[in-house]
Design a protein around this motif. Structure first.
Motif, PDB file in Angstrom:
ATOM      1  N   ASP A 116     -10.056 -16.129   7.668  1.00 21.72           N
ATOM      2  CA  ASP A 116     -10.997 -15.529   6.722  1.00 21.72           C
ATOM      3  C   ASP A 116     -11.731 -14.343   7.337  1.00 21.72           C
ATOM      4  OD1 ASP A 116     -10.274 -17.421   4.973  1.00 21.72           O
ATOM      5  OD2 ASP A 116     -12.131 -18.570   5.055  1.00 21.72           O
ATOM      6  N   ASP A 117     -11.809 -14.352   8.677  1.00 23.24           N
ATOM      7  CA  ASP A 117     -12.607 -13.320   9.342  1.00 23.24           C
ATOM      8  C   ASP A 117     -11.760 -12.140   9.814  1.00 23.24           C
ATOM      9  OD1 ASP A 117     -14.512 -15.187   8.952  1.00 23.24           O
ATOM     10  OD2 ASP A 117     -14.507 -15.912  11.015  1.00 23.24           O
ATOM     11  N   SER A 118     -10.529 -12.037   9.351  1.00 25.76           N
ATOM     12  CA  SER A 118      -9.663 -10.932   9.720  1.00 25.76           C
ATOM     13  C   SER A 118      -9.458 -10.042   8.493  1.00 25.76           C
ATOM     14  CB  SER A 118      -8.316 -11.474  10.214  1.00 25.76           C
ATOM     15  OG  SER A 118      -7.498 -10.424  10.655  1.00 25.76           O
ATOM     16  N   TYR A 119      -9.595  -8.750   8.703  1.00 24.00           N
ATOM     17  CA  TYR A 119      -9.684  -7.836   7.559  1.00 24.00           C
ATOM     18  C   TYR A 119      -8.593  -6.778   7.579  1.00 24.00           C
ATOM     19  CZ  TYR A 119     -14.408  -9.751   7.133  1.00 24.00           C
ATOM     20  OH  TYR A 119     -15.483 -10.586   6.982  1.00 24.00           O
ATOM     21  N   GLU A 120      -8.329  -6.246   6.393  1.00 25.16           N
ATOM     22  CA  GLU A 120      -7.595  -4.994   6.264  1.00 25.16           C
ATOM     23  C   GLU A 120      -8.619  -3.860   6.316  1.00 25.16           C
ATOM     24  OE1 GLU A 120      -5.457  -5.118   2.591  1.00 25.16           O
ATOM     25  OE2 GLU A 120      -4.022  -6.596   3.316  1.00 25.16           O
ATOM     26  N   VAL A 121      -8.244  -2.749   6.968  1.00 24.95           N
ATOM     27  CA  VAL A 121      -9.190  -1.637   7.140  1.00 24.95           C
ATOM     28  C   VAL A 121      -8.492  -0.330   6.736  1.00 24.95           C
ATOM     29  CG1 VAL A 121     -10.755  -0.467   8.726  1.00 24.95           C
ATOM     30  CG2 VAL A 121     -10.208  -2.885   9.084  1.00 24.95           C
ATOM     31  N   PHE A 122      -9.192   0.464   5.949  1.00 22.57           N
ATOM     32  CA  PHE A 122      -8.619   1.706   5.431  1.00 22.57           C
ATOM     33  C   PHE A 122      -9.520   2.893   5.755  1.00 22.57           C
ATOM     34  CE2 PHE A 122      -7.353  -1.797   2.721  1.00 22.57           C
ATOM     35  CZ  PHE A 122      -5.981  -1.616   2.611  1.00 22.57           C
ATOM     36  N   ALA A 123      -8.891   4.010   6.137  1.00 21.55           N
ATOM     37  CA  ALA A 123      -9.569   5.307   6.208  1.00 21.55           C
ATOM     38  C   ALA A 123      -9.197   6.083   4.952  1.00 21.55           C
ATOM     39  CB  ALA A 123      -9.137   6.079   7.452  1.00 21.55           C
ATOM     40  N   ILE A 124     -10.204   6.527   4.220  1.00 14.55           N
ATOM     41  CA  ILE A 124      -9.986   7.230   2.953  1.00 14.55           C
ATOM     42  C   ILE A 124     -10.521   8.657   3.101  1.00 14.55           C
ATOM     43  CG2 ILE A 124     -10.518   7.261   0.487  1.00 14.55           C
ATOM     44  CD1 ILE A 124     -11.136   4.167   0.866  1.00 14.55           C
ATOM     45  N   ARG A 125      -9.605   9.614   3.098  1.00 15.42           N
ATOM     46  CA  ARG A 125      -9.999  11.011   3.249  1.00 15.42           C
ATOM     47  C   ARG A 125     -10.490  11.552   1.913  1.00 15.42           C
ATOM     48  NH1 ARG A 125      -6.452  16.017   2.673  1.00 15.42           N
ATOM     49  NH2 ARG A 125      -7.140  17.550   4.211  1.00 15.42           N
ATOM     50  N   TYR A 126     -11.620  12.245   1.948  1.00 18.27           N
ATOM     51  CA  TYR A 126     -12.106  12.851   0.702  1.00 18.27           C
ATOM     52  C   TYR A 126     -12.388  14.345   0.854  1.00 18.27           C
ATOM     53  CZ  TYR A 126     -16.831  12.980   2.585  1.00 18.27           C
ATOM     54  OH  TYR A 126     -17.928  13.274   3.353  1.00 18.27           O
ATOM     55  N   GLY A 127     -12.454  14.853   2.087  1.00 14.90           N
ATOM     56  CA  GLY A 127     -12.832  16.260   2.245  1.00 14.90           C
ATOM     57  C   GLY A 127     -12.151  16.904   3.433  1.00 14.90           C
TER      58      GLY A 127
END
Ligand SMILES: [Zn+2]
Ligand SMILES: [Zn+2]
Length: 266
Positions: free
Chosen positions: A4-15
């Protein structure tokens, strides 16, 4: 640690901002080629909900400051299925304009901020334009309104936001800058935000020109390394290389949204 304590992580470019390398380093750069910055927000997705890190700038403020909005933050979130209306926690790495705008985007969220950052952004340092110009007064005021609305959680140093997600005061670039450490399937990933704008800053012991305390920036690189199992687990805040080293979150999102919880390419 449970799954439960392991996550997916995303970098989202906007600029995006094209600029000479000399604009990225205190003391300039001897080669001085083109060295653009990308602008990101980050999303941590797990079974118990989504945590957003930073909120970007809006298009109007970006345009006024000569920054290109490549995709509005809302669209980036939608591309990976994040509905801002359901987000309950937003970590604000620091209050610079490119990290604290779009302040109405998350109507239910609690905002996590270091004590020292709010003091910095509302105190005497803002009397100096060379420091204050990196802040957008409306964005700072919006955060103050959230304080009075009971929607800000203050942190002092290191603290836990959720199981497997912690914040760590770094300082340096701003007085209250914090980074985020998040557990993933490949081990803890450290989202540095502006604790290192580019890989080149941390790798070369160099300093971005927007700075509160140079020594604390340099000490911050050591802190990032202590928090991460390897340098490949540290993600800089503005480096276009992030989108080439890490795979797209899914087909069609190349150059826009990258997945950080998987091993990067060399
Ligand atoms: Zn900054
Ligand atoms: Zn920044």
């Amino acid at each position: 640690m449970s799954a439960d304590d392991s996550y997916e992580v995303f970098a989202i470019r906007y600029g995006h901002h094209p600029r000479p390398a000399s604009a990225n380093f205190l003391g300039g750069d001897p080669h001085d080629g083109n060295m653009p910055l990308d602008y990101f927000v980050w999303a941590i997705v797990g079974r118990s909900g989504t945590v957003i890190i930073d909120t970007g700038f809006d298009e109007a403020v970006g345009a006024r400051r000569g920054r290109q909005t490549t995709k509005p933050v809302r669209e980036g979130l939608a591309s990976i299925g994040v509905d801002p209306n359901t987000v309950e926690n937003v970590i604000v790495s620091h209050l610079h304009y490119d990290h604290s705008g779009n302040y109405d985007l998350f109507p239910r969220a609690r905002y996590h901020l270091q004590d020292r950052e709010m003091a910095y952004a509302t105190g005497r340092c803002m009397c100096h334009p060379v420091i204050g110009n990196s802040f957008e007064p409306d964005y700072v005021v919006a955060m103050i309104r959230k304080v009075f609305a009971g929607r800000v959680a203050f942190h002092d140093g290191e603290d836990r936001i959720a199981p497997g997600i912690t914040v760590h005061h770094i300082g340096g670039h701003t007085k209250g800058l914090q980074c985020v450490r998040v557990n993933t399937a490949r081990g803890p990933v450290v989202l540095a935000s502006d604790a290192t704008h580019l890989y080149a800053h941390m790798d070369g012991g160099r300093v971005f020109p927007t700075v509160y305390n140079v020594a604390d920036v340099l000490e911050g690189y050591a802190t990032l390394r202590k928090l991460a199992p390897t340098a490949r687990h540290i993600v800089p805040g503005h480096d276009p290389l992030v989108l080439t080293r890490y795979p797209a979150a899914k087909p069609g999102l190349e150059g826009w949204v990258a997945r950080l919880d998987v091993e990067p390419a060399a």
